[in-house]
Motif scaffolding. Structure first.
Motif, short mmCIF file in Angstrom:
data_model
loop_
_atom_site.label_atom_id
_atom_site.label_comp_id
_atom_site.label_asym_id
_atom_site.label_seq_id
_atom_site.Cartn_x
_atom_site.Cartn_y
_atom_site.Cartn_z
N ILE A 185 0.85 -0.98 0.55
CA ILE A 185 0.62 0.35 -0.17
C ILE A 185 0.48 1.23 -0.51
CG2 ILE A 185 -1.66 1.44 1.04
CD1 ILE A 185 -2.69 -1.47 -0.25
N PRO A 186 0.73 2.19 -0.96
CA PRO A 186 1.47 3.26 -1.22
C PRO A 186 2.01 4.38 -0.28
CG PRO A 186 1.36 3.07 -3.07
CD PRO A 186 -0.34 1.64 -2.50
N ASP A 187 0.60 4.83 0.37
CA ASP A 187 0.43 5.90 1.39
C ASP A 187 -0.30 4.58 2.89
OD1 ASP A 187 -2.13 5.03 0.37
OD2 ASP A 187 -3.22 7.09 0.78
N LEU A 188 0.71 4.13 2.85
CA LEU A 188 -0.42 3.19 4.66
C LEU A 188 -0.43 3.54 5.52
CD1 LEU A 188 -0.97 0.89 5.77
CD2 LEU A 188 1.58 -0.16 6.15
N ASN A 189 0.86 4.52 6.07
CA ASN A 189 1.39 5.62 7.19
C ASN A 189 0.22 6.71 7.60
OD1 ASN A 189 3.38 3.62 7.94
ND2 ASN A 189 5.22 5.18 7.19
N ALA A 190 -0.31 7.23 6.42
CA ALA A 190 -1.30 8.06 5.89
C ALA A 190 -2.65 7.44 6.57
CB ALA A 190 -1.85 8.59 4.26
N LYS A 191 -2.49 6.70 6.48
CA LYS A 191 -4.22 5.36 7.19
C LYS A 191 -4.45 4.60 8.11
CE LYS A 191 -5.67 7.28 2.98
NZ LYS A 191 -6.49 8.67 2.99
N LEU A 192 -2.73 4.06 8.14
CA LEU A 192 -2.85 3.03 9.47
C LEU A 192 -1.49 3.47 10.73
CD1 LEU A 192 -3.99 -0.36 7.85
CD2 LEU A 192 -5.46 1.31 8.70
N ASN A 193 -1.90 3.05 11.76
CA ASN A 193 -0.86 2.90 12.45
C ASN A 193 -0.33 1.38 12.33
OD1 ASN A 193 -0.54 5.91 13.08
ND2 ASN A 193 -1.82 5.47 14.73
N VAL A 194 1.31 1.24 11.13
CA VAL A 194 1.90 0.01 11.84
C VAL A 194 1.90 -0.18 12.84
CG1 VAL A 194 3.05 -1.29 10.58
CG2 VAL A 194 1.68 0.46 8.75
N PHE A 195 1.88 -1.54 12.93
CA PHE A 195 2.28 -2.08 14.77
C PHE A 195 3.08 -3.85 14.77
CE2 PHE A 195 -1.36 -2.83 15.15
CZ PHE A 195 -2.05 -3.91 16.28
N GLY A 196 3.31 -3.84 13.36
CA GLY A 196 3.66 -5.11 13.40
C GLY A 196 3.61 -6.09 12.45
N ARG A 197 4.00 -7.31 11.76
CA ARG A 197 4.34 -7.38 10.47
C ARG A 197 3.98 -9.42 10.41
NH1 ARG A 197 8.49 -10.21 8.35
NH2 ARG A 197 10.11 -9.78 10.09
N VAL A 198 2.90 -9.70 10.04
CA VAL A 198 2.86 -10.89 9.97
C VAL A 198 4.63 -11.69 9.69
CG1 VAL A 198 1.77 -13.70 9.16
CG2 VAL A 198 0.59 -10.94 9.35
N ILE A 199 4.69 -13.12 10.81
CA ILE A 199 5.99 -12.95 10.05
C ILE A 199 6.04 -15.05 9.88
CG2 ILE A 199 7.58 -11.96 11.39
CD1 ILE A 199 7.41 -14.26 13.68
N LYS A 200 4.44 -15.51 10.35
CA LYS A 200 3.85 -16.95 9.41
C LYS A 200 2.83 -17.27 9.93
CE LYS A 200 4.70 -21.13 11.54
NZ LYS A 200 5.40 -22.58 13.02
N GLY A 201 2.09 -17.92 8.70
CA GLY A 201 0.93 -17.84 8.77
C GLY A 201 0.25 -17.14 7.57
N GLU A 202 1.15 -16.43 6.02
CA GLU A 202 1.15 -15.66 5.74
C GLU A 202 -0.09 -16.77 4.07
OE1 GLU A 202 3.60 -16.61 6.32
OE2 GLU A 202 5.41 -14.37 5.62
N ASP A 203 0.07 -17.11 4.85
CA ASP A 203 -1.01 -18.69 3.70
C ASP A 203 -2.38 -17.79 4.52
OD1 ASP A 203 -0.20 -20.04 5.79
OD2 ASP A 203 -0.51 -22.67 5.58
N ILE A 204 -2.64 -18.25 5.72
CA ILE A 204 -4.03 -17.97 6.09
C ILE A 204 -4.96 -16.85 5.66
CG2 ILE A 204 -5.06 -18.36 8.85
CD1 ILE A 204 -4.23 -20.56 7.54
N VAL A 205 -3.88 -15.78 6.05
CA VAL A 205 -4.39 -14.35 5.32
C VAL A 205 -4.67 -14.24 4.11
CG1 VAL A 205 -2.87 -11.96 5.23
CG2 VAL A 205 -2.51 -13.38 6.83
N GLN A 206 -4.40 -15.42 3.57
CA GLN A 206 -4.55 -15.53 1.77
C GLN A 206 -5.35 -16.28 2.18
OE1 GLN A 206 -1.11 -16.52 0.31
NE2 GLN A 206 -0.67 -14.60 -0.70
N GLU A 207 -6.08 -17.35 2.47
CA GLU A 207 -7.54 -17.82 2.88
C GLU A 207 -8.05 -16.82 2.94
OE1 GLU A 207 -9.23 -21.81 4.43
OE2 GLU A 207 -6.77 -21.11 4.71
N ILE A 208 -8.55 -16.68 4.22
CA ILE A 208 -9.59 -15.22 4.55
C ILE A 208 -9.52 -14.30 3.25
CG2 ILE A 208 -10.34 -13.21 6.32
CD1 ILE A 208 -7.88 -14.59 8.41
N GLU A 209 -8.53 -14.18 2.38
CA GLU A 209 -8.41 -12.75 1.43
C GLU A 209 -9.88 -13.21 0.35
OE1 GLU A 209 -5.77 -10.17 -1.24
OE2 GLU A 209 -5.22 -12.23 -0.74
#
Length: 234
Positions: A185-209
């Protein structure tokens, strides 16, 4: 005047040249004084050497106590959050250094059970999945209105997918919502306060998507968070 014989003169000269003998009491006295001086010097050296060692150990001990206390304070702060969702586990590394206030607020919300049973209210393919406050549509609407524009951008975007954030609005009445990006997302900081990163379970995120949604990006089936576990190590 009587004449002294040569043999008598020789005996007298030998008596004058002979060294005087030192008495035994004098030798004993010198020995005692020498022993006392050596003992005094040894005792003084030992005292100051032990004092230096004690001071050094005390300083080291204080440093170790302070260092251990500092380490224990750091170790008390969870570094990871494991989202147990209806699709599987998603492990997130928290950015305590970069977003300390948001992370503290998130940890507090977890400890209060705020995320138990929380549903993913919005799912936008190739953008984000949102869990929490269903009234907060501003972020989703703004991003989706420019979806075609984003798809035409170059790949050199400054934000990656699978970032965890929350809206930059003030959270009131435990209204902590979460967003997990599924694309840069190009302007992510303008929209959200980022406070973490997914390091395991990306496939679960994609399944929900990939779930079916209606025209308002709401999932047609209930998908949510069962609970969140905080951990210092994984």
């Amino acid at each position: 005047m009587a004449r002294i014989k040569p043999q008598a003169l020789l005996q007298q000269s030998k008596k004058k040249k002979a060294p005087r003998s030192i008495s035994i009491p004098t030798i004993a006295l010198y020995s005692v004084v020498t022993v006392v001086m050596v003992f005094f010097l040894f005792a003084t050296y030992r005292h100051w050497s032990q004092r230096s060692v004690m001071q050094a150990e005390e300083g080291t001990s204080n440093f170790q106590v302070e260092d251990d206390f500092s380490d224990s304070k750091k170790s008390d702060v969870p570094r990871y959050a494991i989202f147990n969702t209806s699709k599987g586990l998603i492990t997130v590394e928290l950015y305590k250094e970069g977003s300390p206030e948001v992370v503290d607020e998130f940890i507090d919300a977890c400890q209060k059970g705020h995320f138990k049973g929380m549903l993913f209210q919005r799912v936008v393919k190739h953008f984000v999945i949102q869990g929490g406050d269903s009234e907060n549509h501003a972020v989703i609407e703004d991003w989706t209105s420019r979806e075609k524009h984003y798809n035409q951008l170059e790949k050199r975007l400054k934000h990656e997918a699978f970032m965890l954030g929350t809206s930059n609005m003030k959270h009131e009445k435990e209204g902590f919502d979460i967003f997990i990006t599924t694309a840069p997302i190009p302007d992510l900081n303008a929209k959200l306060n980022v406070f973490g990163r997914v390091i395991k379970g990306e496939d679960i995120v994609q399944e929900i998507e990939e779930v079916d949604t209606d025209e308002h990006y709401r999932p047609k089936s209930r998908i949510g968070i069962i609970d969140v576990t905080l951990k210092q190590k994984i």
